[in-house]
Design a protein around this motif. Sequence first.
Motif, mmCIF file in Angstrom:
data_model
loop_
_atom_site.group_PDB
_atom_site.id
_atom_site.type_symbol
_atom_site.label_atom_id
_atom_site.label_comp_id
_atom_site.label_asym_id
_atom_site.label_seq_id
_atom_site.Cartn_x
_atom_site.Cartn_y
_atom_site.Cartn_z
ATOM 1 N N VAL A 127 0.838 -1.200 0.000
ATOM 2 C CA VAL A 127 0.000 0.000 0.000
ATOM 3 C C VAL A 127 0.870 1.245 0.000
ATOM 4 O O VAL A 127 0.575 2.222 -0.701
ATOM 5 N N ALA A 128 1.941 1.235 0.799
ATOM 6 C CA ALA A 128 2.830 2.402 0.841
ATOM 7 C C ALA A 128 3.457 2.667 -0.522
ATOM 8 O O ALA A 128 3.549 3.817 -0.971
ATOM 9 N N ARG A 129 3.868 1.608 -1.211
ATOM 10 C CA ARG A 129 4.448 1.792 -2.542
ATOM 11 C C ARG A 129 3.414 2.310 -3.527
ATOM 12 O O ARG A 129 3.730 3.159 -4.374
ATOM 13 N N LEU A 134 12.066 20.551 -10.845
ATOM 14 C CA LEU A 134 11.325 19.819 -9.830
ATOM 15 C C LEU A 134 10.644 18.582 -10.412
ATOM 16 O O LEU A 134 10.700 17.494 -9.817
ATOM 17 N N PHE A 135 9.987 18.700 -11.555
ATOM 18 C CA PHE A 135 9.327 17.500 -12.088
ATOM 19 C C PHE A 135 10.349 16.513 -12.652
ATOM 20 O O PHE A 135 10.052 15.333 -12.825
ATOM 21 N N LEU A 136 11.565 16.980 -12.921
ATOM 22 C CA LEU A 136 12.608 16.065 -13.367
ATOM 23 C C LEU A 136 13.265 15.325 -12.208
ATOM 24 O O LEU A 136 13.712 14.182 -12.358
ATOM 25 N N LEU A 137 13.324 15.949 -11.038
ATOM 26 C CA LEU A 137 14.068 15.396 -9.897
ATOM 27 C C LEU A 137 13.171 14.984 -8.737
ATOM 28 O O LEU A 137 13.664 14.683 -7.650
ATOM 29 N N ALA A 138 11.854 14.965 -8.917
ATOM 30 C CA ALA A 138 10.949 14.714 -7.795
ATOM 31 C C ALA A 138 11.143 13.341 -7.181
ATOM 32 O O ALA A 138 10.918 13.153 -5.976
ATOM 33 N N ASP A 139 11.572 12.349 -7.960
ATOM 34 C CA ASP A 139 11.721 10.996 -7.416
ATOM 35 C C ASP A 139 13.071 10.761 -6.769
ATOM 36 O O ASP A 139 13.310 9.678 -6.219
ATOM 37 N N LEU A 148 6.426 11.652 0.139
ATOM 38 C CA LEU A 148 6.746 10.363 -0.462
ATOM 39 C C LEU A 148 7.363 9.405 0.543
ATOM 40 O O LEU A 148 7.092 8.197 0.501
ATOM 41 N N HIS A 149 8.189 9.910 1.439
ATOM 42 C CA HIS A 149 8.936 9.026 2.332
ATOM 43 C C HIS A 149 8.429 9.057 3.770
ATOM 44 O O HIS A 149 8.924 8.279 4.593
#
Length: 809
Positions: A427-429, A540-545, A602-603
């Motif tokens: 679920v977290a993933r 930001l949208f390139l490095l968000a992950d 996210l984390h």
Amino acid sequence: MRLGGYAGYGGGAAGPIGNPGSGERLLNLALERYGVWLRSTVVCLCGALGVVSADATEIPLAVSLLVPALLACGVRLCSLRRPLPFPLPLALLWTLDAAVVVLTGLSQPVLGGAGADVMVEAIIGICVITFQHEWATRPMAAAALAGSGTAACALGDVLSSPGAGPEPVELVRIVVLAGLSRAAYLIVRAQARAADRSAALRAAARREAEVAAARRATEREYLATLHDTASATLLMVSQGDARDWSWLPPRARQDLQALSAVPGFETGSVDLAALLGCVPEGTGGEGEALVQLKTRIDGPLAVPSGPGLAIFNGVREAVTNVARHSGVREAELRAWTEQDGAVVVELSDAGRGFDPRCVPARRRGISGSVIGRMHAVGGTATVTSAPGTGTRVQWRWHTGARTPRTGHEAQPADLPRPTRAWAHTAVARLIRRQLLHGAQLAALLISLLSQFVLSLQQITAHQSAYRPAWAQTAAFVCLAAVAACGAAFLLRGRQIPPRVRAWSLASVLTVSAVCAFTLAPERLTGPQDWAFGLVGWHALFLLADLPVRAFAAFLGAHVGINAIAVLLSGAPTAAESAAMGIAAITTCGFQLSVGILVTRLLHGTAPAAGDEAARVEELRTRERIHEDMQRDHKERYRALTATTVPLLMGLGHGVLSPHDEEVRLRCGVEAARMRRLFAESDAVSDPLLNELRACVEVAEHQGVAVSLAVRGRPGEVPREVRRALIDPVVVTLGRTRSTARVTVVWTSHEVRVSVVGTDRSDGRTTEEASPSPGPATAANVSVTRTARGGSVWVEAGWSKRAAPEVDLT
């Protein structure tokens, strides 16, 4: 007026009011906390700088305007505490937020100067953005606060420059900020809701599988317990001869104890009046009756099996005490139902009596067997006695009492206990993947709209300020190409490949350098610098992950490039340095805070949401398992508790004798019913014939020659119907000791099961000799019984056309 690079930001999730998912709810809370803290920090820092930079004569007025705004932010921060010492109404919180922007806007003419204008604009810009997320589930309140900020900016402009009106461009910018912020929120909220829906569907599927596995496991356990205990005992009694039966009473008592310990047995019901009729009259060492019971029982007394067995065992122990200690040979046993529904059983004698307070603690006949047993099932037991006045013991159980769960009932033995670690991780993933995609889409939307709504206006209005202008135009096209490339992947639900991301980041940094070195240093971060506040959103949208330090490194490189361009052209003045520093902090600092928020969601929030969803799923699964098991138990043991329990009690306490032919016949019938119950769990193509053969085998073990004939093509028959069809055959075969013929006839519209045997009831127990009408009536099964001489013919039929929708399992 100018609002720098505040082009909105993405993040957050809030669900529909009243029923948000765990991910949406936790995201909404996290986003609210972030917005309040960010806004309060900016207001405090910029407000303090504004008071310090104001003229000495204006400081009291500035303090009177800004200090209340700071206090309002403090109260808003305190409102984030959960739980609050006292709840703050939403109207008060909204008023405090509105006071911040109104007082800040009114302070603009008091503070004066270009630096004060930048600080006021920064405060209102941040407020307009964060209001859309702090009040995410109340969009009208957020829109009203954004309108208040716009009006405060316009009023501040008018008061600071009486001869000139408000700048429409800057007011439009505020509206765009609010719209971008709200749009970003809606995008991520949609992803959060999608994650919650998907998690709920997966949880429901897992719950159904776990419930089915638990039901199968407990059913196997229960059937094995019955097979090894009551079924074997009754079968041996039904086959009895002149053997020594001294082993039977303790064995029957042990079987009864094992049967009552089966999880869910408490859901059955028994006739307490019938149980009390099996209470043994206290026996001495030689087996002679020592106590004669005078019974006055107003029956029937239907009670759950748990309280019924507790009362029976307590009465048995009390009768034994009368035989041992009272000095009399008579006792009175009464049972009745009171007007409030309470079932009361009372045993009294006129013996020597005793003082209950003087009973040693090591004597547990009263405290454990009588009082403690009733307390365990939610009832009460009282002992009233005094020396020379006899003894009265009373048991009371109310029909509305809740029986406490036993250890077996709370968690049946061998019940599958699925670990939730994998469910939590899954679920977290899922939530993290959806939130990441939403955050990237939101940042992409901000980049595109900011570039083609705000930055396009800047670059077209200030073409003469660029040297050369084509370089700025090429940089604009390059950023648009980067956004288009990212959209090509993100809109299809795919992540941006590492190689594409590397080339895109290099292109964005190149755009930063080109714009910085083709614009006059004194104009950097000013109205002519369209790229300074824009490139961060592309990154930001390139490095968000990636970890937030990667985004921080990019912003550091971006600011460093602009600082180098300024230094190469000469040292800037103090005023220019301050203006550039404020713009860099408010623009890049805000973007960095958004990156930190995304990382936190996210984390931090996603795992917490997964943990909460897993806990909720576990609670629902356990509740569902408990409910289904209780329903299964009640259905499975309804007939057994009405017949098997009295048999075992009578055999265990000597009330029923295995030498009695009628007792052996009753035991044979119950043994066959249990074997039919065992056969229900077999996976066969024809369950009716399989269960019928199980009953035939019991009769054959008793020496009956049974012939079984089947005509027609077998079909599907619901479980309840199978039970009703076979029960008359079970009763007839159980009372037959010579030969019997069983016939099953299948047609396209009906099923008929008949048996021809001998009637051994001798007129003594017509109830036991006849099939029970309950199951047949409930399943719409018609039963015909004809007796002639010593033979009996019984037929049970079920019409498929007249049958309602019934569970076929």
